[in-house]
Design a protein around this motif. Structure first.
Motif, PDB file in Angstrom:
ATOM      1  N   THR A   1       0.813  -1.217   0.000  1.00 19.85           N
ATOM      2  CA  THR A   1       0.000   0.000   0.000  1.00 19.85           C
ATOM      3  C   THR A   1       0.845   1.264   0.000  1.00 19.85           C
ATOM      4  N   GLY A   2       2.170   1.118   0.152  1.00 15.22           N
ATOM      5  CA  GLY A   2       3.055   2.286   0.172  1.00 15.22           C
ATOM      6  C   GLY A   2       3.889   2.365  -1.084  1.00 15.22           C
ATOM      7  N   PRO A   3       4.833   3.307  -1.116  1.00 16.40           N
ATOM      8  CA  PRO A   3       5.699   3.461  -2.289  1.00 16.40           C
ATOM      9  C   PRO A   3       6.735   2.341  -2.367  1.00 16.40           C
ATOM     10  N   THR A   4       7.240   2.125  -3.549  1.00 16.83           N
ATOM     11  CA  THR A   4       8.305   1.126  -3.737  1.00 16.83           C
ATOM     12  C   THR A   4       9.682   1.737  -3.546  1.00 16.83           C
ATOM     13  N   GLU A   5       9.765   3.048  -3.461  1.00 17.67           N
ATOM     14  CA  GLU A   5      11.016   3.750  -3.146  1.00 17.67           C
ATOM     15  C   GLU A   5      10.816   4.486  -1.833  1.00 17.67           C
ATOM     16  N   LEU A   6      11.631   4.178  -0.872  1.00 14.84           N
ATOM     17  CA  LEU A   6      11.519   4.814   0.433  1.00 14.84           C
ATOM     18  C   LEU A   6      12.900   5.021   1.028  1.00 14.84           C
ATOM     19  N   PHE A   7      12.979   5.904   2.009  1.00 16.11           N
ATOM     20  CA  PHE A   7      14.258   6.272   2.597  1.00 16.11           C
ATOM     21  C   PHE A   7      14.561   5.436   3.830  1.00 16.11           C
ATOM     22  N   GLU A   8      15.817   5.407   4.161  1.00 15.73           N
ATOM     23  CA  GLU A   8      16.262   4.682   5.355  1.00 15.73           C
ATOM     24  C   GLU A   8      15.516   5.198   6.586  1.00 15.73           C
ATOM     25  N   GLY A   9      15.188   4.244   7.482  1.00 21.28           N
ATOM     26  CA  GLY A   9      14.532   4.609   8.727  1.00 21.28           C
ATOM     27  C   GLY A   9      13.026   4.626   8.663  1.00 21.28           C
ATOM     28  N   THR A  10      12.436   4.511   7.453  1.00 20.80           N
ATOM     29  CA  THR A  10      10.981   4.490   7.348  1.00 20.80           C
ATOM     30  C   THR A  10      10.463   3.053   7.479  1.00 20.80           C
ATOM     31  N   LYS A  11       9.131   2.911   7.539  1.00 19.18           N
ATOM     32  CA  LYS A  11       8.492   1.615   7.764  1.00 19.18           C
ATOM     33  C   LYS A  11       7.999   1.024   6.450  1.00 19.18           C
ATOM     34  N   LEU A  12       8.204  -0.296   6.296  1.00 22.96           N
ATOM     35  CA  LEU A  12       7.730  -1.036   5.128  1.00 22.96           C
ATOM     36  C   LEU A  12       6.792  -2.130   5.610  1.00 22.96           C
ATOM     37  N   GLU A  13       5.589  -2.197   5.000  1.00 19.55           N
ATOM     38  CA  GLU A  13       4.610  -3.230   5.351  1.00 19.55           C
ATOM     39  C   GLU A  13       4.089  -3.870   4.066  1.00 19.55           C
ATOM     40  N   LEU A  14       4.289  -5.183   3.944  1.00 24.15           N
ATOM     41  CA  LEU A  14       3.839  -5.950   2.781  1.00 24.15           C
ATOM     42  C   LEU A  14       2.870  -7.033   3.235  1.00 24.15           C
ATOM     43  N   GLN A  15       1.889  -7.336   2.358  1.00 19.75           N
ATOM     44  CA  GLN A  15       0.887  -8.362   2.648  1.00 19.75           C
ATOM     45  C   GLN A  15       0.846  -9.364   1.503  1.00 19.75           C
ATOM     46  N   CYS A  16       0.766 -10.636   1.861  1.00 18.59           N
ATOM     47  CA  CYS A  16       0.706 -11.702   0.869  1.00 18.59           C
ATOM     48  C   CYS A  16      -0.735 -12.224   0.808  1.00 18.59           C
TER      49      CYS A  16
END
Length: 514
Positions: A132-147
């Protein structure tokens, strides 16, 4: 009497009717405990010890749900087992029960079998990653993926990054169908794949891999460093060349130059450094410089640097520092060259009037602008001679200032200076005086102790003599005659006349004389 007999006959009729009523045993339900969606399986419902000629109706339900009949079977006479063939669906999973009753006879109570659990496995297909978020993000941010899967149940999930299994860590959490990275770093960049899997009968495995999702983690730009050099232009004017440089950060990076808080120049480049040029007046403070760097997430500020260029001015001094060996001999020498003024000095060392250059570990120069330049040399026969340094502006060599010459010789530098000898001799003399003073103090102290001891001995002897005399007097007073004489003397003691009696006494004396 007639009423009593009627009641007895009625009771006997009821008992006879109840004893003739048929009672069904509880059926037994058997069948597979696990099945695939779409598979045809059979369930058997058996009624043991069936002795009635009635037709038995068998029906298949899910436990606690009598509204939906999953199967129905009329059990012929003398047959004890009914079969329910069934095309399995996902909603069939759960506890099943077989209910037995007499067909078309509601007077006989129905009986229920034991509960039989059925696990329905639907092979997994169509795994896909949902971000649901961008595929390019900066260090220290949060990444959440769902299968997510198109179909399937009883699933387990695995996550892969660049083909490697992702395991739990302080920043990586996997659970259910989620992958959560609380603080991404550059190591989290790459291709992500999720794998969904389920198992049938512990022997058949179904897996589905998602397509690749590429995640790019951009490195944050680091705090920029600011530096300044001065350039002399053709028209005898001067310019300050300011360099802003960051050690890390993904491109592009926007560098800005601020003077007293105002942005005067800005560059967006695919490099980690930018150069700016501004005019400058010598020996004049023209404000404060500061660099800013941003690559899309946050802005980093450099330290503040004064925009002030001071020309080199004298005097130029050379100070020395010895390097001692194990035997306390001077094995090396450090010479420091400093100018009284100058923000951008250039230093040059000379040995016997010749420019001096690095010669490995024996002689080398370390410039520490703008404060000083250090010359490190090993003391030996080859290094004996005269040393001095010259200083001029790095942007203009029209004015050169030289220091005094310093003579270096191995024997001279290892010779103790007169001041050192004087200090050592003074310390030695002071030590001798202290020792002598301590000795004299000890002698005086012992002499005083002996004097005090003699006086105390004499005083003790005197006290002993007095004690002996008192003892003699005590023996003498023990004689009764002596005591009595003393008491008689006491009776004849004359009392002293008072001042009031003196006139009368004088008169009596005159009378006696006549």
């Amino acid at each position: 009497m007639f009423a009593s007999m009627f009641l007895v006959i009625l009771g006997l009729c009821c008992c006879t009717k109840e004893s003739n009523q048929f009672q069904l045993d509880h059926p037994r339900l058997d069948g597979p405990s696990e099945a695939l969606v779409g598979e045809v399986v059979s369930f058997q419902c058996e009624i043991p010890n069936l002795e009635n000629n009635e037709t038995i109706l068998l029906r298949l339900f899910k436990k606690d749900d009598r509204k939906v009949v999953l199967g129905e079977y009329s059990l012929p006479v003398q047959q004890e087992i009914g079969v329910f063939p069934k095309v399995i669906k996902a909603e069939h999973e759960g506890y099943l029960e077989c209910v037995a009753s007499i067909q078309n006879n509601t007077e006989i109570n129905a009986t229920v079998s034991n509960a039989h659990f059925l696990k329905v496995v639907e092979p997994v297909v169509g795994a896909e990653i949902v971000n649901t978020g961008p595929t390019e993000l900066f260090e220290g941010t949060k990444l959440e993926l769902q299968c997510k899967v198109a179909s399937g149940n009883h699933l387990s999930y695995k996550w892969f990054l660049n083909g490697n299994l992702i395991t739990q860590s302080p920043f990586h959490w996997t659970g259910e169908n989620l992958l959560i990275i609380s603080r991404v770093s550059s190591k989290d960049s790459g291709s992500y794949v999720c794998q969904a899997k389920n198992i049938f009968n512990e022997t058949t495995f179904f897996t589905s891999n998602s397509s690749v999702l590429v995640i790019t983690v951009k490195a944050l730009v680091s705090t920029p460093e600011i530096s300044l050099t001065v350039v002399k232009e053709d028209n005898d004017n001067y310019s300050a060349k300011i360099t802003c440089q960051s050690a890390r950060g993904d491109f592009p990076i926007t560098f800005s130059l601020n003077v007293d808080g105002e942005v005067i120049i800005k560059k967006n480049i695919s490099e980690r450094y930018a150069t700016f040029k501004v005019p400058v007046v010598l020996d004049q403070h023209s404000g404060w410089l500061q660099c800013q760097a941003n690559n899309g997430h946050q802005t980093e500020n450099s330290r503040r640097l004064p925009l002030k260029v001071v020309s080199v001015a004298g005097p130029v001094t050379v100070q020395s520092e010895y390097v001692m060996g194990k035997n306390y001999a001077v094995i090396g020498l450090r010479l420091y060259c400093k100018a009284a003024k100058g923000t951008h000095p250039h230093f040059q060392w000379y040995f016997n009037q010749k420019p001096l250059h690095d010669q490995g570990s024996r002689i080398y120069v370390v410039d520490q602008p703008p404060e000083q330049s250090m010359l490190h040399l090993s003391v030996g026969s080859r290094s004996s001679g005269k040393y001095h340094c010259k200083v001029w502006d790095s942007f203009d060599n029209s004015t050169v200032i030289s220091s005094k010459r310093l003579y270096v010789d191995k024997e001279v530098v290892n010779r103790l200076p007169t001041s050192v000898v004087a200090v050592v001799f003074s310390c030695f003399t002071l030590l001798i005086l202290l020792v002598l003073f301590c000795c004299l103090s000890g002698v005086m102290f012992r002499w005083k102790q002996s004097q005090q001891k003699s006086e105390s001995t004499l005083e003790m002897d005197q006290r002993l003599d007095v004690s002996e005399n008192k003892m003699d007097l005590a023996e003498y007073s023990e004689d009764p005659d002596v005591g009595r004489t003393s008491r008689e003397d006491e009776f004849y003691q004359e009392s002293e006349a008072s001042e009031d009696d003196w006139p009368q006494i004088e008169q009596e004396k005159g009378t006696l004389e006549i």
